[in-house]
Design an enzyme around this catalytic site. Structure first.
Site, PDB file in Angstrom:
ATOM      1  N   GLY A   1       2.246  56.295 -44.139  1.00  0.00           N
ATOM      2  CA  GLY A   1       1.970  56.949 -42.862  1.00  0.00           C
ATOM      3  C   GLY A   1       2.783  58.204 -42.612  1.00  0.00           C
TER       4      GLY A   1
ATOM      5  N   ASN B   1      -6.934  49.592 -45.844  1.00  0.00           N
ATOM      6  CA  ASN B   1      -6.250  48.799 -44.825  1.00  0.00           C
ATOM      7  C   ASN B   1      -6.379  49.537 -43.499  1.00  0.00           C
ATOM      8  OD1 ASN B   1      -4.524  47.390 -43.198  1.00  0.00           O
ATOM      9  ND2 ASN B   1      -2.668  47.806 -44.396  1.00  0.00           N
TER      10      ASN B   1
ATOM     11  N   SER C   1       0.293  57.173 -48.128  1.00  0.00           N
ATOM     12  CA  SER C   1      -0.207  58.549 -47.979  1.00  0.00           C
ATOM     13  C   SER C   1      -1.177  58.978 -49.079  1.00  0.00           C
ATOM     14  CB  SER C   1       0.964  59.540 -47.854  1.00  0.00           C
ATOM     15  OG  SER C   1       1.694  59.281 -46.664  1.00  0.00           O
TER      16      SER C   1
ATOM     17  N   GLU D   1       4.733  46.716 -42.901  1.00  0.00           N
ATOM     18  CA  GLU D   1       4.800  46.632 -41.443  1.00  0.00           C
ATOM     19  C   GLU D   1       5.071  45.197 -40.989  1.00  0.00           C
ATOM     20  OE1 GLU D   1       1.139  48.774 -41.082  1.00  0.00           O
ATOM     21  OE2 GLU D   1       2.234  50.476 -41.911  1.00  0.00           O
TER      22      GLU D   1
ATOM     23  N   HIS E   1       2.805  43.054 -46.272  1.00  0.00           N
ATOM     24  CA  HIS E   1       2.763  44.492 -45.990  1.00  0.00           C
ATOM     25  C   HIS E   1       4.081  44.936 -45.347  1.00  0.00           C
ATOM     26  CE1 HIS E   1       1.672  48.336 -44.264  1.00  0.00           C
ATOM     27  NE2 HIS E   1       0.754  48.389 -45.211  1.00  0.00           N
TER      28      HIS E   1
ATOM     29  N   GLU F   1       3.950  49.807 -52.416  1.00  0.00           N
ATOM     30  CA  GLU F   1       3.877  50.764 -51.311  1.00  0.00           C
ATOM     31  C   GLU F   1       5.288  51.120 -50.862  1.00  0.00           C
ATOM     32  OE1 GLU F   1      -0.015  50.517 -49.044  1.00  0.00           O
ATOM     33  OE2 GLU F   1       1.091  48.793 -48.304  1.00  0.00           O
TER      34      GLU F   1
ATOM     35  N   LYS G   1      -5.474  48.596 -40.673  1.00  0.00           N
ATOM     36  CA  LYS G   1      -4.353  48.277 -39.771  1.00  0.00           C
ATOM     37  C   LYS G   1      -4.890  47.941 -38.376  1.00  0.00           C
ATOM     38  CE  LYS G   1      -1.332  50.898 -42.770  1.00  0.00           C
ATOM     39  NZ  LYS G   1      -0.112  51.672 -42.931  1.00  0.00           N
TER      40      LYS G   1
HETATM   41  P1  13P Z   1      -1.147  55.247 -45.307  1.00  0.00           P
HETATM   42  O1  13P Z   1      -2.214  55.466 -46.353  1.00  0.00           O
HETATM   43  O2  13P Z   1      -1.627  55.534 -43.913  1.00  0.00           O
HETATM   44  O3  13P Z   1       0.134  55.926 -45.672  1.00  0.00           O
HETATM   45  O4  13P Z   1      -0.836  53.675 -45.296  1.00  0.00           O
HETATM   46  C1  13P Z   1      -0.635  53.031 -46.513  1.00  0.00           C
HETATM   47  C2  13P Z   1      -0.608  51.577 -46.280  1.00  0.00           C
HETATM   48  O5  13P Z   1       0.290  51.046 -45.666  1.00  0.00           O
HETATM   49  C3  13P Z   1      -1.733  50.783 -46.789  1.00  0.00           C
HETATM   50  O6  13P Z   1      -1.480  49.426 -46.682  1.00  0.00           O
END
Ligand code: 13P
Length: 247
Positions: free
Chosen positions: A169, A9, A209, A95, A93, A163, A11
């Site tokens: 992150g 992803n 992560s 976010e 997701h 997740e 983002k």
């Molecule tokens: P990170 O791997 O940057 O922690 O993000 C995970 C994520 O949200 C994947 O959709």
């Protein structure tokens, strides 16, 4: 259960230049054949990615509109994702839930619509740190999972991405035991509330992560069927290491 699945992803990251370098790195990477590999670029770069990325890797949207396109300023429709050659869409997701405010029911509707049009859905769920600390991890994850279950007619084309929000992150990856505990609980929920067949066939992948140094240990766990990778998916060689951590 099922073929190992690794999604990247990206983002809201990248430029035409950085993405063209990432595509070159992915095209050069040696990827284990028995793994489904998918990347989700920002919408505006999907065409660039589809044009130059190897067919070995499928492409996903990071979100989609809840129904047919039309007068919805700023949105991207499922039909448009398909037109560009996407096979998947990431929905729910954290976010989008916690930064943008999307709710369970809306996310469920999006999933049902995307599936009805033939896209695969990477259906995200996961608890906040405060919810984990309050002992509500399972309640929260089951409620989010139920919203998908209530909305979709079939699980054939869904991958669940667990997740935990506190791991996204932050560099604080869930331990293999913490992830496995939730994954098996999700599988049990599917068994009790959908069917034994769906529980055993549906892939449940972990995100938060994940990197080239921790993926192999996580991948050993029985109920971890792959990963959804954020930051580390922006580096081609490291993403390939994660793909190749399949056991
Ligand atoms: P990170 O791997 O940057 O922690 O993000 C995970 C994520 O949200 C994947 O959709």
């Amino acid at each position: 259960s099922g073929k190992f699945f690794v999604g990247g992803n990206w983002k809201c990251n990248g430029t035409k230049d950085s993405i063209s370098k990432l595509i070159a790195d992915l095209n050069n990477a040696k990827l284990e054949p028995d793994v489904d590999v998918v990347v989700a670029p920002p919408f505006v770069y999907i065409d660039q990615v589809k044009t130059s990325l190897t067919d070995r890797i499928e492409v996903s949207g990071q979100n989609s509109w809840v129904g047919k396109g039309g007068a919805f300023t700023g949105e991207i429709s499922v039909e448009q994702l398909k037109d560009l050659g996407c096979k998947w869409v990431i929905l729910g997701h954290s976010e989008r839930r916690h930064v943008i405010g999307e709710k369970d029911e809306f996310i469920g509707k999006k999933a049902a619509y995307a599936l009805s049009e033939g896209l695969g859905v990477i259906a995200c769920i996961g608890e906040l740190l405060e919810e984990r600390e309050a002992g509500k991890t399972f309640d929260v994850c089951f409620q989010q999972l139920k919203a998908y279950a209530d909305a979709v007619p079939s699980w054939d084309n869904i991958v669940i991405a667990y997740e935990p929000v506190w791991a996204i992150g932050t560099g604080k990856v869930a331990s293999p035991e913490q992830a496995q505990e939730v994954h098996i609980a999700l599988r049990d929920w599917l068994k009790n509330n959908v069917s034994a067949e769906v529980a055993s066939k549906t892939r449940i992948i972990y995100g938060g992560s994940v990197n080239g140094g921790n993926s192999a240990e996580l991948a050993k766990k029985e109920d971890i069927d792959g990963f959804l990778v954020g930051g580390a998916s922006l580096k081609g060689p490291e993403f390939a290491t994660i793909v190749n951590s399949v056991t």
